[in-house]
Design a protein around this motif. Structure first.
Motif, PDB file in Angstrom:
ATOM      1  N   UNK A   6      96.412  39.300  -9.004  1.00 28.73           N
ATOM      2  CA  UNK A   6      97.098  38.100  -8.519  1.00 28.73           C
ATOM      3  C   UNK A   6      96.159  36.892  -8.539  1.00 28.73           C
ATOM      4  N   UNK A   7      94.913  37.083  -8.137  1.00 32.14           N
ATOM      5  CA  UNK A   7      93.941  35.986  -8.157  1.00 32.14           C
ATOM      6  C   UNK A   7      93.620  35.543  -9.583  1.00 32.14           C
ATOM      7  N   UNK A   8      93.548  36.485 -10.502  1.00 29.99           N
ATOM      8  CA  UNK A   8      93.305  36.137 -11.909  1.00 29.99           C
ATOM      9  C   UNK A   8      94.483  35.335 -12.471  1.00 29.99           C
ATOM     10  N   UNK A   9      95.684  35.757 -12.166  1.00 32.37           N
ATOM     11  CA  UNK A   9      96.869  35.030 -12.638  1.00 32.37           C
ATOM     12  C   UNK A   9      96.906  33.637 -12.030  1.00 32.37           C
ATOM     13  N   UNK A  10      96.594  33.534 -10.751  1.00 36.12           N
ATOM     14  CA  UNK A  10      96.569  32.232 -10.090  1.00 36.12           C
ATOM     15  C   UNK A  10      95.495  31.332 -10.715  1.00 36.12           C
ATOM     16  N   UNK A  11      94.333  31.894 -10.967  1.00 38.45           N
ATOM     17  CA  UNK A  11      93.248  31.128 -11.592  1.00 38.45           C
ATOM     18  C   UNK A  11      93.622  30.627 -12.979  1.00 38.45           C
ATOM     19  N   UNK A  12      94.246  31.479 -13.771  1.00 36.14           N
ATOM     20  CA  UNK A  12      94.662  31.071 -15.112  1.00 36.14           C
ATOM     21  C   UNK A  12      95.766  30.015 -15.063  1.00 36.14           C
ATOM     22  N   UNK A  13      96.639  30.118 -14.082  1.00 34.07           N
ATOM     23  CA  UNK A  13      97.695  29.116 -13.921  1.00 34.07           C
ATOM     24  C   UNK A  13      97.093  27.756 -13.570  1.00 34.07           C
ATOM     25  N   UNK A  15      93.986  26.766 -14.163  1.00 33.95           N
ATOM     26  CA  UNK A  15      93.248  26.313 -15.347  1.00 33.95           C
ATOM     27  C   UNK A  15      94.193  25.740 -16.398  1.00 33.95           C
ATOM     28  N   UNK A  16      95.318  26.392 -16.614  1.00 31.76           N
ATOM     29  CA  UNK A  16      96.309  25.894 -17.572  1.00 31.76           C
ATOM     30  C   UNK A  16      96.861  24.544 -17.160  1.00 31.76           C
ATOM     31  N   UNK A  17      97.130  24.375 -15.870  1.00 25.41           N
ATOM     32  CA  UNK A  17      97.641  23.100 -15.379  1.00 25.41           C
ATOM     33  C   UNK A  17      96.637  21.978 -15.640  1.00 25.41           C
ATOM     34  N   UNK A  21      96.764  18.632 -18.084  1.00 25.38           N
ATOM     35  CA  UNK A  21      96.560  17.284 -17.556  1.00 25.38           C
ATOM     36  C   UNK A  21      95.445  16.563 -18.304  1.00 25.38           C
ATOM     37  N   UNK A  22      94.380  17.274 -18.647  1.00 26.85           N
ATOM     38  CA  UNK A  22      93.282  16.678 -19.423  1.00 26.85           C
ATOM     39  C   UNK A  22      93.767  16.286 -20.816  1.00 26.85           C
ATOM     40  N   UNK A  23      94.585  17.140 -21.424  1.00 26.84           N
ATOM     41  CA  UNK A  23      95.142  16.818 -22.740  1.00 26.84           C
ATOM     42  C   UNK A  23      95.983  15.557 -22.675  1.00 26.84           C
ATOM     43  N   UNK A  69      87.729  16.529 -23.467  1.00 22.78           N
ATOM     44  CA  UNK A  69      87.553  17.211 -22.189  1.00 22.78           C
ATOM     45  C   UNK A  69      87.061  18.633 -22.398  1.00 22.78           C
ATOM     46  N   UNK A  70      86.170  19.072 -21.530  1.00 25.23           N
ATOM     47  CA  UNK A  70      85.696  20.448 -21.605  1.00 25.23           C
ATOM     48  C   UNK A  70      86.817  21.414 -21.226  1.00 25.23           C
ATOM     49  N   UNK A  71      87.813  20.935 -20.469  1.00 15.20           N
ATOM     50  CA  UNK A  71      88.937  21.792 -20.092  1.00 15.20           C
ATOM     51  C   UNK A  71      89.752  22.232 -21.304  1.00 15.20           C
ATOM     52  N   UNK A  72      89.629  21.500 -22.397  1.00 18.66           N
ATOM     53  CA  UNK A  72      90.281  21.863 -23.657  1.00 18.66           C
ATOM     54  C   UNK A  72      89.251  22.287 -24.691  1.00 18.66           C
TER      55      UNK A  72
END
Length: 96
Positions: A6-13, A15-17, A21-23, A69-72
């Motif tokens: 659950x924490x991994x899924x939350x973290x990936x969600x 990160x995806x958000x 936003x950075x894009x 952005x490093x996020x992408x």
């Protein structure tokens, strides 16, 4: 085990958000950089970003700013080219 998943899924969600936003930040700002805009005006706009950053390259015929952005993983970027008079010659949004 379920908590870790659950924490991994939350973290990936999350990160995806933020990655999306950075894009959007890079994409929408790139649309503001039209031919003839003065260099300091571009820097002023880029300094307002929160999820992205830029680098400045000095070229023989002017300058280039690469906004990404490093996020992408710096795959989504805006390349802004300037002439020797510090005016935008071209700006284009680049994706893989």
């Amino acid at each position: 085990m379920k908590l870790i998943v659950a924490l991994c899924i939350l973290g990936l969600t999350v990160l995806g958000f933020y990655s999306n936003e950075a894009r959007k930040e890079v994409y929408y700002l790139c649309g503001n950089f039209t031919q003839g805009v003065y260099y300091p005006n571009i820097i002023k706009q880029l300094d307002t970003t929160h999820l992205s950053a830029y680098t400045i390259e000095n070229l023989q015929l002017g300058k280039r700013i690469v906004h990404s952005s490093w996020l992408n993983l710096h795959l989504v970027k805006c390349n802004i080219n300037f002439n020797n008079n510090d005016l935008v010659v071209s700006a284009f949004y680049e994706t893989p």
